[in-house]
Design a protein around this motif. Sequence first.
Motif, PDB file in Angstrom:
ATOM      1  N   ILE A  32       0.839  -1.203   0.000  1.00  0.00           N
ATOM      2  CA  ILE A  32       0.000   0.000   0.000  1.00  0.00           C
ATOM      3  C   ILE A  32       0.878   1.258   0.000  1.00  0.00           C
ATOM      4  CG2 ILE A  32      -1.794   1.294   1.246  1.00  0.00           C
ATOM      5  CD1 ILE A  32      -2.773  -1.325   0.025  1.00  0.00           C
ATOM      6  N   ILE A  35       2.273   1.706  -3.594  1.00  0.00           N
ATOM      7  CA  ILE A  35       1.360   2.220  -4.625  1.00  0.00           C
ATOM      8  C   ILE A  35       0.974   3.669  -4.323  1.00  0.00           C
ATOM      9  CG2 ILE A  35       0.485  -0.102  -5.197  1.00  0.00           C
ATOM     10  CD1 ILE A  35      -2.197   0.849  -3.909  1.00  0.00           C
ATOM     11  N   ARG A  46      -4.342   3.924 -12.099  1.00  0.00           N
ATOM     12  CA  ARG A  46      -5.399   3.479 -11.180  1.00  0.00           C
ATOM     13  C   ARG A  46      -5.063   2.049 -10.769  1.00  0.00           C
ATOM     14  NH1 ARG A  46     -10.188   5.050 -10.856  1.00  0.00           N
ATOM     15  NH2 ARG A  46     -10.735   7.167 -11.352  1.00  0.00           N
ATOM     16  N   PHE A  47      -5.623   1.629  -9.644  1.00  0.00           N
ATOM     17  CA  PHE A  47      -5.288   0.298  -9.119  1.00  0.00           C
ATOM     18  C   PHE A  47      -6.529  -0.541  -8.843  1.00  0.00           C
ATOM     19  CE2 PHE A  47      -1.925   3.200  -7.739  1.00  0.00           C
ATOM     20  CZ  PHE A  47      -0.803   2.542  -8.216  1.00  0.00           C
ATOM     21  N   LEU A  49      -6.943  -3.505  -6.223  1.00  0.00           N
ATOM     22  CA  LEU A  49      -6.177  -4.167  -5.162  1.00  0.00           C
ATOM     23  C   LEU A  49      -6.881  -5.437  -4.710  1.00  0.00           C
ATOM     24  CD1 LEU A  49      -5.265  -1.047  -2.988  1.00  0.00           C
ATOM     25  CD2 LEU A  49      -3.812  -2.282  -4.596  1.00  0.00           C
ATOM     26  N   LYS A  57      -8.284  -1.416   2.927  1.00  0.00           N
ATOM     27  CA  LYS A  57      -8.911  -0.087   3.025  1.00  0.00           C
ATOM     28  C   LYS A  57      -8.371   0.680   4.230  1.00  0.00           C
ATOM     29  CE  LYS A  57     -13.171  -1.341   0.682  1.00  0.00           C
ATOM     30  NZ  LYS A  57     -14.511  -1.917   0.852  1.00  0.00           N
ATOM     31  N   ALA A  60      -4.873   1.817   3.452  1.00  0.00           N
ATOM     32  CA  ALA A  60      -4.884   2.896   2.456  1.00  0.00           C
ATOM     33  C   ALA A  60      -5.312   4.202   3.098  1.00  0.00           C
ATOM     34  CB  ALA A  60      -5.791   2.531   1.296  1.00  0.00           C
ATOM     35  N   LEU A  69      -4.468   8.324  -3.161  1.00  0.00           N
ATOM     36  CA  LEU A  69      -5.137   7.064  -3.525  1.00  0.00           C
ATOM     37  C   LEU A  69      -6.657   7.248  -3.659  1.00  0.00           C
ATOM     38  CD1 LEU A  69      -3.191   4.509  -1.274  1.00  0.00           C
ATOM     39  CD2 LEU A  69      -3.017   4.780  -3.751  1.00  0.00           C
ATOM     40  N   ARG A  72      -8.966   6.259  -6.596  1.00  0.00           N
ATOM     41  CA  ARG A  72      -8.163   5.632  -7.650  1.00  0.00           C
ATOM     42  C   ARG A  72      -7.896   4.158  -7.377  1.00  0.00           C
ATOM     43  NH1 ARG A  72      -3.314   9.764  -8.111  1.00  0.00           N
ATOM     44  NH2 ARG A  72      -2.616   8.286  -9.690  1.00  0.00           N
ATOM     45  N   CYS A  73      -8.490   3.644  -6.273  1.00  0.00           N
ATOM     46  CA  CYS A  73      -8.329   2.228  -5.949  1.00  0.00           C
ATOM     47  C   CYS A  73      -9.682   1.535  -5.924  1.00  0.00           C
ATOM     48  CB  CYS A  73      -7.714   2.054  -4.561  1.00  0.00           C
ATOM     49  SG  CYS A  73      -6.040   2.628  -4.438  1.00  0.00           S
ATOM     50  N   GLU A  74      -9.683   0.338  -6.479  1.00  0.00           N
ATOM     51  CA  GLU A  74     -10.841  -0.507  -6.343  1.00  0.00           C
ATOM     52  C   GLU A  74     -10.373  -1.697  -5.506  1.00  0.00           C
ATOM     53  OE1 GLU A  74     -13.369  -2.720  -9.626  1.00  0.00           O
ATOM     54  OE2 GLU A  74     -12.740  -0.686 -10.250  1.00  0.00           O
ATOM     55  N   PHE A  75     -11.199  -2.191  -4.613  1.00  0.00           N
ATOM     56  CA  PHE A  75     -10.777  -3.293  -3.744  1.00  0.00           C
ATOM     57  C   PHE A  75     -11.535  -4.563  -4.102  1.00  0.00           C
ATOM     58  CE2 PHE A  75      -9.929   0.664  -1.603  1.00  0.00           C
ATOM     59  CZ  PHE A  75      -8.667   0.481  -1.061  1.00  0.00           C
TER      60      PHE A  75
END
Lengths: 378, 378
Positions: A32, A35, A46-47, A49, A57, A60, A69, A72-75
């Motif tokens: 984390i 990134i 974009r990521f 994860l 989460k 982050a 972040l 820009r992050c999808e989990f």
Amino acid sequence: MSSEAETPKAGHAPIVISVDAMGGDRGPAPVIAGIAQSAKKNPDIRFILHGDADELKRLAAKRLNARHLDGRCEFRDASGVVKMDDKPSQVMRRGQDTSMWSALESVRNKEATVAVSCGNTGALMALSMVRLRKLPGVNRPAIAVLWPSRNPQNFNVMLDVGADIRADAEDLLQYALMGASYARNGLALTRPRVGLLNVGTEEHKGRAEMQAAHALMESASGNANFEFVGFVEGGDIPGDRCDVIVTDGFTGNVALKTGEGTAKLIGDLLREAFKYSPLSRFASVLALTSLRRLQKRIDPRRVNGGVFLGLNGTVVKSHGSADATGISAAVKLAFRLAQSGFSDRLAERVASAAEQAHDMTDTTGPATDAAPRDGTNA
Amino acid sequence: MSSEAETPKAGHAPIVISVDAMGGDRGPAPVIAGIAQSAKKNPDIRFILHGDADELKRLAAKRLNARHLDGRCEFRDASGVVKMDDKPSQVMRRGQDTSMWSALESVRNKEATVAVSCGNTGALMALSMVRLRKLPGVNRPAIAVLWPSRNPQNFNVMLDVGADIRADAEDLLQYALMGASYARNGLALTRPRVGLLNVGTEEHKGRAEMQAAHALMESASGNANFEFVGFVEGGDIPGDRCDVIVTDGFTGNVALKTGEGTAKLIGDLLREAFKYSPLSRFASVLALTSLRRLQKRIDPRRVNGGVFLGLNGTVVKSHGSADATGISAAVKLAFRLAQSGFSDRLAERVASAAEQAHDMTDTTGPATDAAPRDGTNA
């Protein structure tokens, strides 16, 4: 690379990188952190994860530079973790719930262009083979690394460093094609010089498959847009005779680890030498900037990432013990390869070579489509 | 080693070393300078020098420390010189007049116990094979080198580094026996730890001949008086997991040259880093002692000499570009091996292992003479 202040331009679609956040030796925290570093430097990434979504989460959110972040992050929740000592065969049969499997799935279904993992290399390669599948025309995928060298670009590409312990002449030719393509896209070299690793530079030396590979690479070099420099030796891996070193995965793996081990031994002895006396400790303080400059030049974290070549999609394998800087370097490499359209260019290049080889066996003269192709930079 | 003031004791016969004075990159001058250094330090050495006798006598007479060579050199005139690019096959057919041939002849007819040459490696190996012949029980002779490591003795033995590009399981076992014998006599280790170079330390990894060699070495280790540590990786070559690293000549040659090249690159970059600014140049002056200490620890000249193992007699191959210090190191190694009766001990060890292997195939139980032998240190 864009500066922090820039926002993604229209028509400059962000690159999505799929990240296995769990499999490294140090758990998800450095992933984390790494990134977040990359996100701060580069607004076009974009990521997705993969891992324990709640923990990811939480990690982050608490980063100092967490705002980079934001949005820009999808989990993707995946409860299983591939351990460093898990057998590849087991992971292939029972690894569906792992973050590694899930990370590759995002590349397989085209949500992301490239996957990054610091997990178990053997398992990652085996899973990549079955989930992403080999490119048409590729018999054995390979792992390529960047190696500090005397070349202007400071690095050479070496492959294979351990995807497979065997390689016949045809495989070595494919490694040359894939390695040259990687050098064009990863190191921005227009016409990379490719060498075949052997025990002597005279053409009569070495194993029989070396002679066959030498002939294949020589005749392929014109159309495939690389310069074939012939046989090279171990000393050329950190040298400046070529940009791409081709070898089988057994030899390549031994060479990689011997070089890393030797560099580490010298570094440790250097530190010891400077601790020897009060005067030498004083000298080391003065020499700090010089030593840092050297360290930066050969820091393995800055070239962190073996790239799996020959699959439908790109996979970057980071060191298992990578810290934030190492992860960020792997992400940067993944971004650069994704941005250049590396996967598609490589696929095209291998397919074209396979087609030419096929034509060559059909006719005695040169194949009609064997003229150098313009406009491609694969 | 004796101090300069000592004279040879009764019953302490001087060791005679046969030296090919002509074949190196720098001609005979550094060879004469090197043996003069050795002669000064060690009164128990005598030399037979092969080459252009007039030139050698002239060089020996004008050395500052010429008096140390007085009465301790015999000159054998040989007009031919093996060049670095001569083909081994040509030298074998037409090399009778060369200094290299003549130097081996002195070992063959027992005037000297060991030969030293800085000439063409391939030619030296080929000539050694036909003139000295292989030891009974040895299929492929090997070249062994010392490698800077983290072990208390500061070095590991690695073999084969290029005598042959192939090695089957039986050959690898013989390398283990010969390497262990070298470590006992050259590094004074009573029970060396032997590792088999592979791409992973798990036993299921690697090529098929690796599995077979693993089994052979495991069962031989008890009687042959070495500890088998199993598979090791490239990183263990400069490490402390074992004292002897066994591999085929292709992989060993690549590893050797990769390690040397990496060390040289780091050294050059370190020098560059210290030249960067006035402050860093000042720092380097202060750090000089520390850097010299490091350099001395890993100076390849101080471990100069690949040793040919598995022949009737010992041959030390010095670097082609060795200077006086390098030549003197090779002579020191040759002296130590000759003094310990290395050739005979190695021959005995290999013969005993071959006999045991023969007995093992004759009976199902352990062979009657398979008990560890006391009093030998081969």
